[in-house]
Design a protein around this motif. Structure first.
Motif, PDB file in Angstrom:
ATOM      1  N   ASN A  49      12.399  -0.635   5.864  1.00 13.27           N
ATOM      2  CA  ASN A  49      11.769   0.057   4.707  1.00 13.27           C
ATOM      3  C   ASN A  49      11.369  -0.825   3.638  1.00 13.27           C
ATOM      4  OD1 ASN A  49      12.096   2.533   5.816  1.00 13.27           O
ATOM      5  ND2 ASN A  49      14.001   3.174   4.825  1.00 13.27           N
ATOM      6  N   PRO A 143       7.463   3.609   2.269  1.00 15.82           N
ATOM      7  CA  PRO A 143       8.155   4.164   3.639  1.00 15.82           C
ATOM      8  C   PRO A 143       8.276   5.526   3.590  1.00 15.82           C
ATOM      9  CG  PRO A 143       9.918   3.042   2.405  1.00 15.82           C
ATOM     10  CD  PRO A 143       8.661   3.077   1.693  1.00 15.82           C
ATOM     11  N   ALA A 151       5.369   5.324   8.072  1.00 15.96           N
ATOM     12  CA  ALA A 151       5.319   5.076   6.591  1.00 15.96           C
ATOM     13  C   ALA A 151       4.095   5.839   6.234  1.00 15.96           C
ATOM     14  CB  ALA A 151       5.001   3.344   6.354  1.00 15.96           C
TER      15      ALA A 151
END
Length: 184
Positions: A49, A143, A151
């Motif tokens: 992330n 993300p 994403a």
């Protein structure tokens, strides 16, 4: 990233399309000269992330070690992309059609302009190029919530029929999209 900065950035030509990156990676996955077919060794691993940001939408975000933008710049968040779309006039320029290098959308506010070529996308499993000349996908650093595989990106359909559509969407992290950096 990967554009010829000696050219007029508001005239859509091949050399302002830039490089394609997979989300969260610093290395170029393809460029405007890469053949449109499958790319041998296309990376199928998802990055974590915070690969392109150091915070959240409400905290100042800084360039990370994986961010391909130069020092002092970073990949924009989805909120910044949406603000661009919501606070500017958007027009289409060039000739739209499959494979075209001369189609783009232009965001303008007064004399300020940002031209985004219809660079298409490199597909997640093989890197095959799709939709150049009719669509554009540009990565954000944000993300997708609660997902290890997607994403956010800014998605633009520029084909004259249907009319221009701007939206944010989720893209697979192993897709290849261009990046436009913003100042930190």
């Amino acid at each position: 990233m990967g554009v010829d900065t000696s050219l007029d950035p508001n005239v859509p030509v091949k050399d302002i399309h830039g490089n394609y990156y997979q989300w969260g990676r610093i290395n170029v996955a393809a460029n405007a000269d890469t053949p449109s077919g499958p790319i041998s060794g296309w990376n199928l691993t998802n990055e974590p992330n915070n690969s392109w940001n150091t915070g959240t939408e409400n905290v100042p975000i800084k360039n990370t070690a994986n961010d391909p933008c130069p020092s002092g710049f970073r990949v924009p968040t989805i909120t910044e992309w949406q603000a661009l779309a919501n606070n500017n006039t958007v027009t289409k320029v060039g000739t739209f059609g499959s494979g075209s290098f001369v189609s783009a959308v232009v965001f303008s506010c007064g004399t300020n302009k940002l031209t985004l070529p219809m660079a298409g996308a490199r597909m997640q499993t093989t890197g095959v190029l799709s939709n150049r000349g009719t669509q554009a996908f540009y990565w954000s650093s944000t993300p997708f919530p609660n997902s290890a595989i997607a994403a956010y990106n800014m998605f633009i359909i520029g084909n004259p029929n249907p009319p221009l559509v701007l939206s944010s969407d989720n893209g697979m992290r192993t897709d290849g999209y261009p990046i436009r950096c913003i100042s930190e």
